[in-house]
Design a protein around this motif. Structure first.
Motif: not given
Length: 152
Positions: A93-102
């Motif tokens: 729902v955003l335009t950001t990347s996934v996190s390193a944790f994910w």
């Protein structure tokens, strides 16, 4: 720096397409974790990956896993505006990347460890510093460290 091969095989053969695709890009092409997370859909064209100034011909096993992930991504998040290759329920729902944790949690391994293991494997197999630099887009100094690790 050693990777648990059973865990890597499990990731590569996972029934979860996202896990298999992440693992394949790391295991076959040793993308840096940040590069992996920032990949966009437009970076993959005709079985090739454009990253930085490089164009990488993707291994057949990687293309297969990416196709399965793209099918699932499209099915689950048909209307997302997120341009990143890898998304999740939070980033769809955003335009950001996934996190390193994910990424690490999805892989079941540290992405950085997989990259380091892949480069070390190439250093062990060839010992060719130039080849390692070209293949993984790393400096001569970094490639020499991997070759020295193998020789130690």
């Amino acid at each position: 720096m050693s990777v648990d091969l059973d865990r890597l095989r499990a990731a590569l053969n996972s029934e979860r397409p996202v896990r298999a695709a992440l693992a394949a890009l790391l295991a076959f092409h040793a993308l840096r974790p940040g590069e992996l997370r920032s990949l966009q859909l437009t970076d993959i064209i005709d079985g090739r990956l454009r990253i930085g100034g490089l164009v990488i011909a993707l291994a057949a096993d990687v293309r297969t896993r990416l196709a399965a992930w793209l099918d699932e991504r499209h099915r689950r998040w048909l209307r997302t505006a997120n341009p990143h290759l890898f998304i999740n329920i939070d980033t769809a729902v955003l335009t950001t990347s996934v996190s390193a944790f994910w990424a690490n949690a999805t892989l079941g391994n540290s992405a950085q460890t997989l990259v380091e293991d892949r480069v070390l494997d190439e250093a062990t197999a060839t010992g060719d510093v130039r080849r390692i630099c070209d293949l993984f887009d790393i400096t001569v100094e970094t490639a020499l460290r991997y070759v020295r690790l193998h020789d130690a």
